[in-house]
Design a protein around this motif. Structure first.
Motif, mmCIF file in Angstrom:
data_model
loop_
_atom_site.group_PDB
_atom_site.id
_atom_site.type_symbol
_atom_site.label_atom_id
_atom_site.label_comp_id
_atom_site.label_asym_id
_atom_site.label_seq_id
_atom_site.Cartn_x
_atom_site.Cartn_y
_atom_site.Cartn_z
ATOM 1 N N PRO A 1 -2.911 3.907 6.270
ATOM 2 C CA PRO A 1 -1.890 2.968 5.805
ATOM 3 C C PRO A 1 -2.415 1.930 4.818
ATOM 4 C CG PRO A 1 -2.488 2.540 8.103
ATOM 5 C CD PRO A 1 -3.118 3.838 7.728
ATOM 6 N N THR A 2 -3.716 1.625 4.898
ATOM 7 C CA THR A 2 -4.280 0.667 3.941
ATOM 8 C C THR A 2 -4.215 1.225 2.523
ATOM 9 O OG1 THR A 2 -5.783 -0.165 5.644
ATOM 10 C CG2 THR A 2 -6.305 -0.707 3.361
ATOM 11 N N ALA A 3 -4.495 2.523 2.392
ATOM 12 C CA ALA A 3 -4.395 3.150 1.074
ATOM 13 C C ALA A 3 -2.951 3.173 0.599
ATOM 14 C CB ALA A 3 -4.953 4.578 1.137
ATOM 15 N N LEU A 4 -2.025 3.419 1.524
ATOM 16 C CA LEU A 4 -0.607 3.405 1.166
ATOM 17 C C LEU A 4 -0.199 2.017 0.689
ATOM 18 C CD1 LEU A 4 2.196 4.681 1.081
ATOM 19 C CD2 LEU A 4 2.451 4.108 3.495
ATOM 20 N N ARG A 5 -0.645 0.997 1.400
ATOM 21 C CA ARG A 5 -0.335 -0.391 1.006
ATOM 22 C C ARG A 5 -0.873 -0.696 -0.395
ATOM 23 N NH1 ARG A 5 0.331 -5.765 2.619
ATOM 24 N NH2 ARG A 5 -1.136 -7.178 1.618
ATOM 25 N N ALA A 6 -2.099 -0.256 -0.651
ATOM 26 C CA ALA A 6 -2.698 -0.503 -1.967
ATOM 27 C C ALA A 6 -1.900 0.171 -3.070
ATOM 28 C CB ALA A 6 -4.149 -0.013 -1.978
ATOM 29 N N ALA A 7 -1.458 1.407 -2.817
ATOM 30 C CA ALA A 7 -0.676 2.124 -3.826
ATOM 31 C C ALA A 7 0.666 1.448 -4.074
ATOM 32 C CB ALA A 7 -0.461 3.572 -3.376
ATOM 33 N N ILE A 8 1.288 0.976 -3.006
ATOM 34 C CA ILE A 8 2.582 0.287 -3.145
ATOM 35 C C ILE A 8 2.419 -0.999 -3.945
ATOM 36 C CG2 ILE A 8 4.391 -0.933 -1.875
ATOM 37 C CD1 ILE A 8 4.054 1.147 0.339
ATOM 38 N N LEU A 9 1.366 -1.749 -3.642
ATOM 39 C CA LEU A 9 1.141 -3.018 -4.332
ATOM 40 C C LEU A 9 0.810 -2.818 -5.806
ATOM 41 C CD1 LEU A 9 -0.975 -4.939 -1.653
ATOM 42 C CD2 LEU A 9 1.389 -5.385 -2.317
ATOM 43 N N ALA A 10 0.126 -1.717 -6.118
ATOM 44 C CA ALA A 10 -0.369 -1.531 -7.485
ATOM 45 C C ALA A 10 0.564 -0.737 -8.379
ATOM 46 C CB ALA A 10 -1.746 -0.856 -7.448
ATOM 47 N N ASP A 11 1.394 0.128 -7.783
ATOM 48 C CA ASP A 11 2.151 1.087 -8.593
ATOM 49 C C ASP A 11 3.651 0.951 -8.342
ATOM 50 O OD1 ASP A 11 2.716 3.330 -10.234
ATOM 51 O OD2 ASP A 11 2.836 4.590 -8.455
ATOM 52 N N PRO A 12 4.432 0.585 -9.350
ATOM 53 C CA PRO A 12 5.880 0.428 -9.171
ATOM 54 C C PRO A 12 6.581 1.695 -8.696
ATOM 55 C CG PRO A 12 5.175 -0.596 -11.221
ATOM 56 C CD PRO A 12 3.997 0.167 -10.697
ATOM 57 N N SER A 13 6.151 2.855 -9.182
ATOM 58 C CA SER A 13 6.822 4.097 -8.780
ATOM 59 C C SER A 13 6.570 4.396 -7.305
ATOM 60 C CB SER A 13 6.340 5.260 -9.644
ATOM 61 O OG SER A 13 4.951 5.470 -9.488
ATOM 62 N N THR A 14 5.371 4.090 -6.819
ATOM 63 C CA THR A 14 5.083 4.266 -5.395
ATOM 64 C C THR A 14 5.906 3.288 -4.567
ATOM 65 O OG1 THR A 14 2.821 4.957 -5.918
ATOM 66 C CG2 THR A 14 3.269 4.300 -3.649
ATOM 67 N N ALA A 15 6.013 2.058 -5.054
ATOM 68 C CA ALA A 15 6.816 1.058 -4.346
ATOM 69 C C ALA A 15 8.277 1.486 -4.286
ATOM 70 C CB ALA A 15 6.687 -0.295 -5.048
ATOM 71 N N GLU A 16 8.778 2.080 -5.354
ATOM 72 C CA GLU A 16 10.169 2.532 -5.375
ATOM 73 C C GLU A 16 10.373 3.685 -4.387
ATOM 74 O OE1 GLU A 16 14.118 3.159 -6.096
ATOM 75 O OE2 GLU A 16 12.849 1.434 -6.572
ATOM 76 N N ALA A 17 9.406 4.595 -4.328
ATOM 77 C CA ALA A 17 9.502 5.698 -3.369
ATOM 78 C C ALA A 17 9.464 5.177 -1.938
ATOM 79 C CB ALA A 17 8.358 6.690 -3.604
ATOM 80 N N ALA A 18 8.625 4.181 -1.691
ATOM 81 C CA ALA A 18 8.550 3.585 -0.356
ATOM 82 C C ALA A 18 9.850 2.873 -0.002
ATOM 83 C CB ALA A 18 7.374 2.608 -0.293
ATOM 84 N N ARG A 19 10.434 2.190 -0.980
ATOM 85 C CA ARG A 19 11.704 1.489 -0.736
ATOM 86 C C ARG A 19 12.809 2.470 -0.372
ATOM 87 N NH1 ARG A 19 16.446 0.569 -2.987
ATOM 88 N NH2 ARG A 19 15.962 1.975 -4.709
ATOM 89 N N ALA A 20 12.893 3.565 -1.126
ATOM 90 C CA ALA A 20 13.930 4.567 -0.856
ATOM 91 C C ALA A 20 13.735 5.202 0.521
ATOM 92 C CB ALA A 20 13.910 5.636 -1.942
ATOM 93 N N ALA A 21 12.471 5.487 0.864
ATOM 94 C CA ALA A 21 12.192 6.082 2.176
ATOM 95 C C ALA A 21 12.523 5.115 3.304
ATOM 96 C CB ALA A 21 10.728 6.500 2.249
ATOM 97 N N LEU A 22 12.203 3.848 3.082
ATOM 98 C CA LEU A 22 12.485 2.841 4.107
ATOM 99 C C LEU A 22 13.986 2.687 4.324
ATOM 100 C CD1 LEU A 22 11.209 0.771 5.992
ATOM 101 C CD2 LEU A 22 11.311 -0.898 4.144
ATOM 102 N N LEU A 23 14.755 2.737 3.262
ATOM 103 C CA LEU A 23 16.213 2.644 3.398
ATOM 104 C C LEU A 23 16.763 3.831 4.191
ATOM 105 C CD1 LEU A 23 17.311 1.361 -0.129
ATOM 106 C CD2 LEU A 23 17.347 0.105 2.022
#
Length: 365
Positions: free
Chosen positions: A174-196
């Motif tokens: 999960p630490t790597a996932l957090r780093a990717a979300i913080l650094a990459d907008p496209s990863t953050a968008e994918a995480a947002r959609a999955a969370l919804l």
């Protein structure tokens, strides 16, 4: 393809017995590369060939070693020359769990007819192996893949059309996932959609996220802003789609044709906005325009205007009555202040004036 194994003839014949290898080293020498020794050359050629075999077959090469050396479940030691997974692991210098992961991958592939069954293989036997790309469909390098959590992740990955090993790797880091979300907008968008998507079926997560929002000033303000915008869009949509307006006094009436057409126009503009476009100004303009037209429609109709004033007056009267009824006078002796009496006297006068005005407006009987 056939893979050379321990116990079989050397995978690479000596250099002096293979003209192809001699030409290989001659070519290397003529191109300026130094050849250290013939023995070293043999080892390098062998490594290159084994590397090429692995590149074509991937983990199947190792799974075959397990499949032809480890006895299947249900077979006793005396029935076969093969050894147990534990015994094989001891010989290999690794854990039995690692051996069993290769064993299970081969077992699943055998059930699908991709490779031979364990019983059909003898120690040291070579068979044609599938391509390397097929390997990851059967093998999981993680123990978590067999847990309840891992099974759920695997099923979700398959539903998304991705390799389960990728999803399991992310879930275990999960630490790597957090780093990717913080650094990459496209990863953050994918995480947002999955969370919804997850929120729709997880009430506990909904409650936790709601608490996080109200505890974070920036998020709380953003949610309030978006909520207000959603209410305004809903106001315009109600008129455009249902043909009804809600007056300032709270009455629900049929919308005039012109007003409904204007609401439809603004709604179509909002619906045409791209996802990355800021809708705030468009929402405000649509709401203010439509609301202004509603006020004009009310004012243009004398009967409706009177009804609107009556509804607004009666609504205010009900609210004032409810507030006054909630006052208690049991402890008036303890809370007396001159200002309280003064305010009540003013209120009494205002009520008397209001009653007089209403009686004058009453129809004659």
């Amino acid at each position: 393809m056939t893979v050379a194994t321990a116990g079989s003839e050397p995978a690479v014949p000596p250099v002096d017995e293979t003209s192809g290898e001699e030409s290989f080293w001659d070519e290397r020498a003529s191109s300026g590369h130094e050849v250290v020794a013939s023995a070293a050359g043999d080892l390098i050629v062998r490594d290159a060939r084994e590397f090429g075999a692995y590149a074509r077959t991937g983990g199947w090469a190792f799974a075959l070693k397990v499949a032809r050396s480890v006895r299947p479940g249900g077979q006793a030691a005396g029935e076969t020359p093969k050894v147990s997974a534990k015994g094989f692991a001891e010989l290999a210098g690794c854990s039995p769990e690692r051996v069993m992961r290769f064993y299970k991958a081969w077992d699943m592939a055998a059930d699908d007819g991709v490779v031979p069954q364990f019983e059909a293989l003898a120690p040291g036997e070579d068979v044609e192996l599938p391509d390397a790309d097929v390997w990851l469909s059967y093998y999981s390098s993680r123990n978590s893949a067999t847990s309840v959590r891992g099974t759920a992740i695997t099923a979700a990955a398959e539903a998304e059309g991705i390799r389960p090993t990728k999803a399991l790797e992310v879930a275990e880091n999960p630490t790597a996932l957090r780093a990717a979300i913080l650094a990459d907008p496209s990863t953050a968008e994918a995480a947002r959609a999955a969370l919804l998507d997850r929120l729709k079926e997880d009430p506990a997560l909904q409650a936790e996220l709601a608490r996080d929002v109200v505890r974070t000033d920036g998020l709380k303000k953003a949610v309030a802003t978006e909520s207000r915008a959603a209410d305004r869009i809903g106001y315009v949509r109600q008129i455009a789609e249902n043909g009804q307006i809600k007056t300032p006094a709270g009455q629900t009436l049929d919308a005039p044709v012109e007003l409904r057409a204007e609401a439809e126009r603004h709604l179509s503009l909002l619906d045409e906005l791209d996802d990355d476009e800021e809708a705030g100004e468009w929402v405000t303009e649509a709401y203010d325009t439509v609301k202004g037209l509603v006020v004009q429609a009310v004012e243009a109709d004398p009967e409706l205007r009177v009804q609107e004033r009556r509804t607004k007056f009666y609504s205010s009267l009900q609210k004032a009555t409810k507030v006054f009824e909630e006052l208690t006078f049991d402890d008036a002796d303890d809370i007396y202040e001159d200002d309280m009496v003064h305010r009540l006297e003013e209120l009494q006068q205002a009520i008397a004036t209001c009653i007089t005005a209403l009686r004058k407006a009453a129809p004659e009987r």
